[in-house]
Scaffold this active site. Structure first.
Site, PDB file in Angstrom:
ATOM      1  N   CYS A  44       0.819  -1.211   0.000  1.00  0.00           N
ATOM      2  CA  CYS A  44       0.000   0.000   0.000  1.00  0.00           C
ATOM      3  C   CYS A  44       0.859   1.269   0.000  1.00  0.00           C
ATOM      4  O   CYS A  44       0.379   2.351  -0.330  1.00  0.00           O
ATOM      5  CB  CYS A  44      -0.928   0.000   1.209  1.00  0.00           C
ATOM      6  SG  CYS A  44      -1.870  -1.534   1.347  1.00  0.00           S
ATOM      7  N   ILE A 279      -7.235 -27.532   2.073  1.00  0.00           N
ATOM      8  CA  ILE A 279      -6.636 -26.353   1.420  1.00  0.00           C
ATOM      9  C   ILE A 279      -7.484 -25.120   1.736  1.00  0.00           C
ATOM     10  O   ILE A 279      -8.679 -25.069   1.415  1.00  0.00           O
ATOM     11  CB  ILE A 279      -6.536 -26.540  -0.110  1.00  0.00           C
ATOM     12  CG1 ILE A 279      -5.774 -27.827  -0.449  1.00  0.00           C
ATOM     13  CG2 ILE A 279      -5.881 -25.322  -0.758  1.00  0.00           C
ATOM     14  CD1 ILE A 279      -5.647 -28.113  -1.941  1.00  0.00           C
ATOM     15  N   TYR A 280      -6.859 -24.163   2.373  1.00  0.00           N
ATOM     16  CA  TYR A 280      -7.520 -22.891   2.669  1.00  0.00           C
ATOM     17  C   TYR A 280      -7.093 -21.867   1.622  1.00  0.00           C
ATOM     18  O   TYR A 280      -6.021 -21.992   1.024  1.00  0.00           O
ATOM     19  CB  TYR A 280      -7.088 -22.357   4.036  1.00  0.00           C
ATOM     20  CG  TYR A 280      -7.593 -23.165   5.211  1.00  0.00           C
ATOM     21  CD1 TYR A 280      -8.651 -22.707   5.984  1.00  0.00           C
ATOM     22  CD2 TYR A 280      -6.999 -24.385   5.549  1.00  0.00           C
ATOM     23  CE1 TYR A 280      -9.115 -23.437   7.083  1.00  0.00           C
ATOM     24  CE2 TYR A 280      -7.462 -25.125   6.633  1.00  0.00           C
ATOM     25  CZ  TYR A 280      -8.514 -24.645   7.395  1.00  0.00           C
ATOM     26  OH  TYR A 280      -8.974 -25.360   8.465  1.00  0.00           O
ATOM     27  N   GLY A 283      -7.492 -13.760   0.988  1.00  0.00           N
ATOM     28  CA  GLY A 283      -6.918 -12.562   0.378  1.00  0.00           C
ATOM     29  C   GLY A 283      -7.554 -12.201  -0.959  1.00  0.00           C
ATOM     30  O   GLY A 283      -8.689 -12.574  -1.260  1.00  0.00           O
TER      31      GLY A 283
HETATM   32  C1  LIG Z   1       0.215  -0.410  -5.118  1.00  0.00           C
HETATM   33  C2  LIG Z   1      -0.814  -1.003  -4.205  1.00  0.00           C
HETATM   34  C3  LIG Z   1      -1.429  -0.198  -3.267  1.00  0.00           C
HETATM   35  C4  LIG Z   1      -2.398  -0.732  -2.425  1.00  0.00           C
HETATM   36  N1  LIG Z   1      -2.987   0.096  -1.507  1.00  0.00           N
HETATM   37  C5  LIG Z   1      -3.925  -0.412  -0.677  1.00  0.00           C
HETATM   38  C6  LIG Z   1      -4.516   0.398   0.327  1.00  0.00           C
HETATM   39  O1  LIG Z   1      -4.161   1.580   0.485  1.00  0.00           O
HETATM   40  N2  LIG Z   1      -5.476  -0.148   1.110  1.00  0.00           N
HETATM   41  C7  LIG Z   1      -5.871  -1.448   0.964  1.00  0.00           C
HETATM   42  O2  LIG Z   1      -6.754  -1.901   1.704  1.00  0.00           O
HETATM   43  N3  LIG Z   1      -5.312  -2.251   0.051  1.00  0.00           N
HETATM   44  C8  LIG Z   1      -4.356  -1.765  -0.769  1.00  0.00           C
HETATM   45  N4  LIG Z   1      -3.761  -2.590  -1.698  1.00  0.00           N
HETATM   46  C9  LIG Z   1      -4.230  -3.983  -1.793  1.00  0.00           C
HETATM   47  C10 LIG Z   1      -3.551  -4.870  -0.774  1.00  0.00           C
HETATM   48  O3  LIG Z   1      -2.182  -4.715  -0.879  1.00  0.00           O
HETATM   49  C11 LIG Z   1      -3.970  -6.303  -1.035  1.00  0.00           C
HETATM   50  O4  LIG Z   1      -5.365  -6.384  -0.855  1.00  0.00           O
HETATM   51  C12 LIG Z   1      -3.299  -7.303  -0.135  1.00  0.00           C
HETATM   52  O5  LIG Z   1      -1.912  -7.226  -0.266  1.00  0.00           O
HETATM   53  C13 LIG Z   1      -3.767  -8.718  -0.491  1.00  0.00           C
HETATM   54  O6  LIG Z   1      -3.074  -9.680   0.245  1.00  0.00           O
HETATM   55  P1  LIG Z   1      -2.809 -11.118  -0.379  1.00  0.00           P
HETATM   56  O7  LIG Z   1      -2.064 -11.880   0.638  1.00  0.00           O
HETATM   57  O8  LIG Z   1      -4.058 -11.664  -0.909  1.00  0.00           O
HETATM   58  O9  LIG Z   1      -1.894 -10.846  -1.638  1.00  0.00           O
HETATM   59  P2  LIG Z   1      -0.457 -10.176  -1.706  1.00  0.00           P
HETATM   60  O10 LIG Z   1      -0.209  -9.289  -0.561  1.00  0.00           O
HETATM   61  O11 LIG Z   1      -0.358  -9.603  -3.086  1.00  0.00           O
HETATM   62  O12 LIG Z   1       0.533 -11.406  -1.593  1.00  0.00           O
HETATM   63  C14 LIG Z   1       0.503 -12.453  -2.497  1.00  0.00           C
HETATM   64  C15 LIG Z   1       1.900 -12.960  -2.700  1.00  0.00           C
HETATM   65  O13 LIG Z   1       1.823 -14.282  -3.211  1.00  0.00           O
HETATM   66  C16 LIG Z   1       2.913 -14.497  -4.073  1.00  0.00           C
HETATM   67  N5  LIG Z   1       2.590 -15.615  -4.949  1.00  0.00           N
HETATM   68  C17 LIG Z   1       1.602 -15.691  -5.882  1.00  0.00           C
HETATM   69  N6  LIG Z   1       1.595 -16.880  -6.467  1.00  0.00           N
HETATM   70  C18 LIG Z   1       2.597 -17.588  -5.914  1.00  0.00           C
HETATM   71  C19 LIG Z   1       3.089 -18.897  -6.122  1.00  0.00           C
HETATM   72  N7  LIG Z   1       2.525 -19.705  -7.001  1.00  0.00           N
HETATM   73  N8  LIG Z   1       4.134 -19.300  -5.388  1.00  0.00           N
HETATM   74  C20 LIG Z   1       4.698 -18.477  -4.472  1.00  0.00           C
HETATM   75  N9  LIG Z   1       4.273 -17.237  -4.241  1.00  0.00           N
HETATM   76  C21 LIG Z   1       3.226 -16.801  -4.949  1.00  0.00           C
HETATM   77  C22 LIG Z   1       3.043 -13.186  -4.794  1.00  0.00           C
HETATM   78  O14 LIG Z   1       4.347 -13.015  -5.302  1.00  0.00           O
HETATM   79  C23 LIG Z   1       2.699 -12.171  -3.721  1.00  0.00           C
HETATM   80  O15 LIG Z   1       3.847 -11.611  -3.148  1.00  0.00           O
HETATM   81  C24 LIG Z   1      -2.763  -2.087  -2.538  1.00  0.00           C
HETATM   82  C25 LIG Z   1      -2.141  -2.907  -3.476  1.00  0.00           C
HETATM   83  C26 LIG Z   1      -1.172  -2.368  -4.305  1.00  0.00           C
HETATM   84  C27 LIG Z   1      -0.497  -3.266  -5.312  1.00  0.00           C
END
Ligand SMILES: Cc1cc2nc3c(=O)[nH]c(=O)nc-3n(C[C@H](O)[C@H](O)[C@H](O)COP(=O)(O)OP(=O)(O)OC[C@H]3O[C@@H](n4cnc5c(N)ncnc54)[C@H](O)[C@@H]3O)c2cc1C
Length: 553
Positions: A44, A279-280, A283
Site C-alpha cells: 500500500c 486447502i484454505y 486474500g
Molecule cells: C500499489 C498497491 C497499493 C495498495 N494500496 C492499498 C490500500 O491503500 N489499502 C488497501 O486496503 N489495500 C491496498 N492494496 C491492496 C492490498 O495490498 C492487497 O489487498 C493485499 O496485499 C492482499 O493480500 P494477499 O495476501 O491476498 O496478496 P499479496 O499481498 O499480493 O501477496 C501475495 C503474494 O503471493 C505471491 N505468490 C503468488 N503466487 C505464488 C506462487 N505460485 N508461489 C509463491 N508465491 C506466490 C506473490 O508473489 C505475492 O507476493 C494495494 C495494493 C497495491 C499493489
C-alpha cells in the site's frame, strides 16, 4: 502430532496467517513459499515511495526473510514458486527461481494467499512499448522509479481511475510530471457514486490532472510515446502506468481442480476452506460474501486479507471461527482530499435490486467557529427499515473517522435511528456537539419518519424540464455565485411573507446550499398546506455534477 502447514504467498494474507499460526502452535512445521524476493512488504505504500513522500525504500520492507524466520521459527523460501498441487499425495511442487531446480514438498494443510495480479489487456502496440508499467511489488516500484529518473519523464499517462491509478496520478504529479488519467467509466474511484466522484474530478482538474472520462485506450503508437483513445484523441507521453484492475492468481487452484467463484476467484466456505478441506485460501484471490447484499464478490483490500489470515490460522488450530463477509470499507488520499466509503454504493444496490434511500449532507468536520473548519460531503444509504447499507465521505479532514464510525455501526447492526444516539467525542477543534454522523442519523430518521420528502441531484434536470417551481432559499449573495436555471430566489427568512405568491396546486421544489435551509423551508411550506420536496444535499451536491459535465475534455 506435529502438523505441517505450507503457505503460498508471503505478503499480506500469507505472512499474517503464518505468524498467527506460530503464536497458536509452537510445534507446527510452517513453510512459507514466496515467488518474489521480498516478504511482508508494504504494497500500500508503493505509490508514495515513487512520489518520494516515503523517502526510504527500507521503510517498505516490514519484515526480512531472516528476521521473520528467526522470530517465528519458520522455513521461509523466497524466490520460490509453487507451480503445482497434488491433492492426492498432499504435495506441492516448488521451483527455486534462483537455480530453476524443482522439488516436491509435502503438506498436511495448504494455505493459498497468492493475491491478484494487474490486468494487462491485449491492446495493439502494448508489446512494442517499453514505457508501460504496472504496480504490484517492490521490483515494479524500482523499475518505475528508475525509469522516471533515467528517462527524465515529463509526461505520464495513467490508465485506470481506481485506487492505484489515482494514487499514482497524485504521486507522479508530486514529482512535477504532467499527468493525464484515462478512465473508461464516467468516474474515478468506483466504490463511491458518480455525484461524489464529481467532487474528486473537480479537485483533480484544479490540480492540473488531465482527466479523460468515458474513454478507453485504442492503441499504443510509436513505442508507447503516443496513446490513442477510443474517442480518437491522442496523448503524447513518456511513461504509462497501467492500473485497470487486478485478476486473481488462480492458476494453482484451477490446475488442482478447486472450485472457482465469480471473476475466477477461488471459492471458499465461511471457514475459508476451498472445495478441498485441507486447502484454505484467502486474500485478493478469493470469492467473498458481500457483507451487505450477501452476493459473491471480489474485494481485493488489505483489511480482508489480514483478517482472513488470522482466521485461517485460528481454524487450522481448532478454533471455531467464521468469516462474516467483506464490507469493503476503503479510503484514499486524493491530493488535499480524503475519500472513504463503506458498504454498498447505489450502483451495487441497483445491480442487487435492493431498494434504498439516500441522503447527502455537507457538515463541517469541526465547529465552524474554530479556525480552519472544512466541510465533509457525506452520503448515507439505507433502507426503509433504517438498516444502513453504505456510506461515502469526501473532505479535507475527519472523513476517516466518520466512515469508520458508520462501518462500525453497520457491523454492530445499528440502524439510522441509532446514529443520533452515538455519543461521540467532541471539542471544537475535532467535531461539533452534533457530530456529522449524528446529523446523518437525524436526517435519515426525519426522511423515514415522513417529516420531509426529497429528490436527488439526478432528478433535477427532469424537474427543470417539466417547468415545475424551483425555489432557491439561499441569500442573494449566494445565488449570484451560481444556481439551478429556472429557479426563483426566495430567501428562507422571507418565505413566510411570500407564501401568497406560491400556488398550492403544483408541487414545489426547494433547495439551499447544503440541504438544511431547504429542509426548514419544506417544514414551513408543508405546515401551510403546500406539496414540497427538498433537493437532497442542496446546490453543493448538484453543482459538482454540472461542473463535471462542463469540464469533460
Ligand atoms: C500499489 C498497491 C497499493 C495498495 N494500496 C492499498 C490500500 O491503500 N489499502 C488497501 O486496503 N489495500 C491496498 N492494496 C491492496 C492490498 O495490498 C492487497 O489487498 C493485499 O496485499 C492482499 O493480500 P494477499 O495476501 O491476498 O496478496 P499479496 O499481498 O499480493 O501477496 C501475495 C503474494 O503471493 C505471491 N505468490 C503468488 N503466487 C505464488 C506462487 N505460485 N508461489 C509463491 N508465491 C506466490 C506473490 O508473489 C505475492 O507476493 C494495494 C495494493 C497495491 C499493489
Amino acid at each position: 502430532m506435529r502438523r505441517k502447514v505450507v503457505i503460498v504467498g508471503g505478503v499480506a494474507g500469507g505472512a499474517t496467517a503464518a505468524a498467527r499460526l506460530r503464536r497458536l502452535d509452537e510445534t507446527a512445521e510452517i513453510v512459507m513459499v514466496e515467488k518474489g524476493e521480498h516478504i511482508s512488504f508494504a504494497n500500500c505504500g508503493l505509490p508514495y515511495y515513487i512520489g518520494n513522500v516515503i523517502e526510504e525504500r527500507e521503510a517498505l520492507l516490514l519484515q526480512t526473510v531472516e528476521g521473520m524466520s528467526t522470530r517465528f521459527n519458520m522455513d521461509i523460501r523466497n524466490l520460490s514458486e509453487v507451480i503445482g498441487i497434488n491433492r492426492e499425495e498432499r504435495t506441492v511442487r516448488i521451483k527455486n527461481l534462483r537455480t530453476n531446480e524443482e522439488y516436491n514438498e509435502t503438506y498436511d494443510v495448504l494455505v493459498l494467499s497468492p493475491g491478484a495480479k494487474p490486468i494487462r489487456p491485449n491492446i495493439p502496440g502494448i508489446d512494442q512499448a517499453e514505457n508501460i508499467f504496472t504496480l504490484r511489488n517492490i521490483p515494479d516500484t524500482d523499475a518505475i522509479k528508475a525509469y522516471i529518473e533515467t528517462c527524465g519523464t515529463k509526461k505520464a499517462v495513467v490508465i485506470g481511475g481506481g485506487f492505484i491509478g489515482v494514487e499514482m496520478a497524485e504521486n507522479l504529479w508530486e514529482l512535477g510530471i504532467d499527468v493525464s488519467l484515462i478512465e473508461m467509466s464516467n468516474q474515478v474511484m468506483s466504490p463511491i457514486d458518480y455525484e461524489m466522484a464529481a467532487i474528486l474530478h473537480e479537485h483533480m482538474r484544479n490540480k492540473g490532472i488531465h482527466l479523460y472520462l468515458e474513454d478507453g485506450v485504442k492503441s499504443f503508437e510509436d513505442h508507447g510515446t503516443n496513446v490513442v483513445l477510443s474517442s480518437g484523441k491522442t496523448i503524447e507521453t513518456n511513461l504509462i502506468i497501467l492500473a485497470i484492475g487486478v485478476t486473481p492468481e488462480n492458476e494453482l487452484a484451477k490446475q488442482a481442480g478447486l472450485e472457482l467463484g465469480i471473476k475466477d476467484t477461488i471459492a471458499v466456505n465461511d471457514q475459508l476452506q476451498t472445495s478441498d478441506e485441507n486447502i484454505y485460501a484467502l486474500g485478493d484471490a478469493i470469492c467473498v460474501k458481500d457483507y451487505i447484499n450477501g452476493m459473491p464478490a471480489m474485494i481485493p483490500l488489505a483489511w480482508p486479507a489480514n483478517r482472513q489470515g488470522r482466521l485461517v490460522a485460528d481454524h487450522i488450530s481448532g478454533k471455531q471461527v467464521t468469516y462474516k463477509g467483506t464490507l469493503g470499507t476503503s479510503i484514499a488520499q486524493v491530493f488535499d482530499l480524503t475519500v472513504a466509503a463503506t458498504g454498498n454504493n447505489e450502483k451495487t444496490l441497483k445491480r442487487a435490486e435492493i431498494d434504498y434511500k439516500v441522503i447527502h449532507l455537507h457538515p463541517n468536520a469541526h465547529a465552524g467557529y474554530y479556525p480552519n473548519a472544512t466541510p465533509i460531503s457525506l452520503k448515507l444509504i439505507f433502507n426503509r427499515e433504517g438498516k444502513i447499507l453504505g456510506a461515502q465521505g469526501i473532505g479535507i479532514q475527519g472523513v476517516d473517522k466518520r466512515i469508520d464510525v458508520i462501518a462500525t455501526a453497520i457491523k454492530g447492526n445499528l440502524t439510522v435511528f441509532d446514529l443520533p444516539d452515538l455519543e461521540l467525542s467532541y471539542a471544537p477543534p475535532y467535531s461539533s456537539a452534533k457530530d456529522p454522523v449524528n446529523m446523518a442519523g437525524y436526517m435519515a430518521s426525519n426522511l423515514l419518519g415522513g417529516e420531509f420528502e426529497s429528490i436527488q441531484w439526478h432528478e433535477v434536470g427532469e424537474v427543470v424540464a417539466s417547468g415545475s417551481v424551483l425555489i432557491d432559499v439561499r441569500e442573494p449573495a449566494e445565488v449570484i455565485k451560481g444556481t439551478i436555471s429556472t429557479s426563483v430566489n426566495i430567501p428562507l427568512n422571507q418565505l413566510r411573507k411570500k407564501l401568497n405568491e406560491l400556488s398550492k396546486d403544483v408541487p414545489l421544489y426547494v433547495f439551499c446550499q447544503v440541504g438544511l435551509r431547504g429542509y426548514l423551508a419544506t417544514r414551513i411550506l408543508t405546515a401551510h398546506g403546500y406539496t414540497v420536496k427538498n433537493i437532497d444535499g442542496g446546490y453543493q451536491t448538484y453543482k459538482f455534477t454540472k461542473l463535471d459535465e462542463e469540464c469533460r475534455v
